[in-house]
Design a protein around this motif. Structure first.
Motif, PDB file in Angstrom:
ATOM      1  N   GLU A 202       0.815  -1.211   0.000  1.00 25.60           N
ATOM      2  CA  GLU A 202       0.000   0.000   0.000  1.00 25.60           C
ATOM      3  C   GLU A 202       0.849   1.262   0.000  1.00 25.60           C
ATOM      4  O   GLU A 202       0.441   2.291  -0.555  1.00 25.60           O
ATOM      5  N   ALA A 203       2.036   1.199   0.606  1.00 22.33           N
ATOM      6  CA  ALA A 203       2.914   2.375   0.604  1.00 22.33           C
ATOM      7  C   ALA A 203       3.310   2.740  -0.824  1.00 22.33           C
ATOM      8  O   ALA A 203       3.433   3.931  -1.156  1.00 22.33           O
ATOM      9  N   ASP A 211      -5.172   6.148  -3.445  1.00 20.73           N
ATOM     10  CA  ASP A 211      -5.757   5.707  -2.191  1.00 20.73           C
ATOM     11  C   ASP A 211      -6.113   4.227  -2.335  1.00 20.73           C
ATOM     12  O   ASP A 211      -6.965   3.876  -3.163  1.00 20.73           O
ATOM     13  N   PRO A 212      -5.494   3.335  -1.561  1.00 19.72           N
ATOM     14  CA  PRO A 212      -5.739   1.894  -1.735  1.00 19.72           C
ATOM     15  C   PRO A 212      -7.207   1.497  -1.609  1.00 19.72           C
ATOM     16  O   PRO A 212      -7.695   0.673  -2.395  1.00 19.72           O
ATOM     17  N   PHE A 221      -7.011  -0.190 -14.381  1.00 17.40           N
ATOM     18  CA  PHE A 221      -5.586  -0.080 -14.683  1.00 17.40           C
ATOM     19  C   PHE A 221      -5.249   1.308 -15.187  1.00 17.40           C
ATOM     20  O   PHE A 221      -5.991   1.904 -15.966  1.00 17.40           O
ATOM     21  N   ASP A 222      -4.122   1.834 -14.716  1.00 19.64           N
ATOM     22  CA  ASP A 222      -3.533   3.026 -15.318  1.00 19.64           C
ATOM     23  C   ASP A 222      -2.019   2.950 -15.119  1.00 19.64           C
ATOM     24  O   ASP A 222      -1.502   1.963 -14.566  1.00 19.64           O
ATOM     25  N   ALA A 223      -1.316   3.959 -15.572  1.00 22.19           N
ATOM     26  CA  ALA A 223       0.144   3.928 -15.535  1.00 22.19           C
ATOM     27  C   ALA A 223       0.682   3.817 -14.119  1.00 22.19           C
ATOM     28  O   ALA A 223       1.748   3.238 -13.890  1.00 22.19           O
ATOM     29  N   ARG A 224      -0.038   4.353 -13.159  1.00 27.10           N
ATOM     30  CA  ARG A 224       0.428   4.291 -11.776  1.00 27.10           C
ATOM     31  C   ARG A 224       0.440   2.847 -11.267  1.00 27.10           C
ATOM     32  O   ARG A 224       1.410   2.401 -10.636  1.00 27.10           O
ATOM     33  N   VAL A 225      -0.621   2.119 -11.556  1.00 27.29           N
ATOM     34  CA  VAL A 225      -0.667   0.707 -11.177  1.00 27.29           C
ATOM     35  C   VAL A 225       0.439  -0.052 -11.902  1.00 27.29           C
ATOM     36  O   VAL A 225       1.114  -0.901 -11.322  1.00 27.29           O
TER      37      VAL A 225
END
Length: 325
Positions: A202-203, A211-212, A221-225
């Motif tokens: 989660e960190a 925000d988890p 899905f997006d680039a952050r994931v």
């Protein structure tokens, strides 16, 4: 043999069979365990074909117990009640008075004949308890602690069944198990989320501005994931490299199977990357042809060339397994 692969869901039903009477027939019990392996995990079953028979049979037995345990928690009576029931079954197997059924009988024989530390299977059940409690993991270290229990413990079992108990070899075996579990987590992000589970640290999500809880409520899905998945695959790859050094510590006739398992699981990460790190909208799968090619590669070169790493200390999260040898 890491946990949480849905292949062969419901396979625990075979573990309840009672062919062979109270004492059972040892060969029939092992055959039932092998059938669970065949139906439960195609990747591990393929690699296990390269094991010598003296190892293949007890490995199938321990796998069958792991499969039964996994399915009981996820699909049987479920929750903490299932974990408590499994603990009682393990107690009886260790005492030499197993419950009826081929898996329990075969496990009792293996525990006694191979002097298998019960700590390894207790660790597995603790990991299942964490699942039943719905635990999530704030950091990579916390996730490694979970992976140590549901997969690192299986690596330790494999090493002992191969008559390998040195600290270095067990540390590397645990590295391989943890690496495989991290690969599983990276592969199953969407599938887990749709079941209300989140295993990504989660960190790391928060570092990406996510925000988890909000993401778990609407997993997209997006680039952050993708960056978090890539980071997890990087952690797994570092452990695969460390684990390579341990293959040379195994008996020669056991090395091809472990090399194959390592190559096949690591290849799942390659497929995830090829899917542009999107393991939310779909699940990465290694084709049968690709698995066959990797098996042949393991046979041709069972001992990888490595430089160093064999004497690295155990992961802090797996040390308790190494010390139980």
């Amino acid at each position: 043999m890491p946990r949480r692969s849905p292949e062969g869901a419901g396979a625990d039903r075979a573990g309840k069979s009672d062919k062979g009477g109270a004492s059972g027939d040892a060969a029939a019990d092992v055959a039932a365990c092998k059938e669970l392996l065949r139906r439960g995990s195609k990747s591990f079953a393929a690699a296990s074909l390269l094991l010598p028979e003296r190892v293949r049979d007890p490995v199938a037995v321990v796998y069958a117990f792991c499969r039964v345990a996994d399915d009981e928690v996820d699909e049987g009576i479920g929750g903490l009640g299932a974990v408590r029931a499994l603990e009682r079954r393990l107690d009886r197997a260790c005492a030499g008075t197993p419950e009826e059924g081929p898996v329990d009988r075969a496990l009792a024989r293996v525990m006694a004949e191979r002097a298998l530390p019960r700590v390894f299977l207790e660790a597995l059940l603790e990991g299942l308890q964490w699942d039943a409690e719905g635990r999530r993991y704030a950091t990579l270290s916390a996730l490694n602690a979970y992976a140590a229990r549901v997969a690192g413990a299986v690596g330790a079992v494999m090493a002992v069944l191969m008559d390998t108990r040195s600290e270095e070899a067990l540390a590397r075996a645990c590295d391989l198990g943890v690496a495989m579990q991290l690969t599983n987590v990276a592969r199953d992000v969407g599938e887990d989320a749709r079941r209300g589970r989140l295993y990504l640290p989660e960190a790391w999500l928060r570092e990406e501005g996510m925000d988890p809880d909000a993401w778990l409520a609407r997993p997209l899905f997006d680039a952050r994931v993708g960056r978090v998945v890539a980071r997890l695959l990087g952690a797994a790859e570092a452990l695969y490299r460390r684990a390579d050094a341990g293959i040379a510590m195994l008996p020669r006739d056991c090395r091809p199977a472990i090399r194959a398992a390592s190559l096949i699981y690591a290849d799942i990460g390659r497929v995830v990357v090829a899917r542009r790190l999107d393991s939310v909208t779909g699940r990465a799968v290694t084709s049968k042809g690709r698995k066959a090619w990797l098996l042949m590669q393991a046979l041709a070169s069972p001992t990888p060339e490595v430089r160093g790493g064999g004497d690295a200390p155990p992961l802090a999260e797996t040390r308790f397994l190494v010390e139980a040898r």
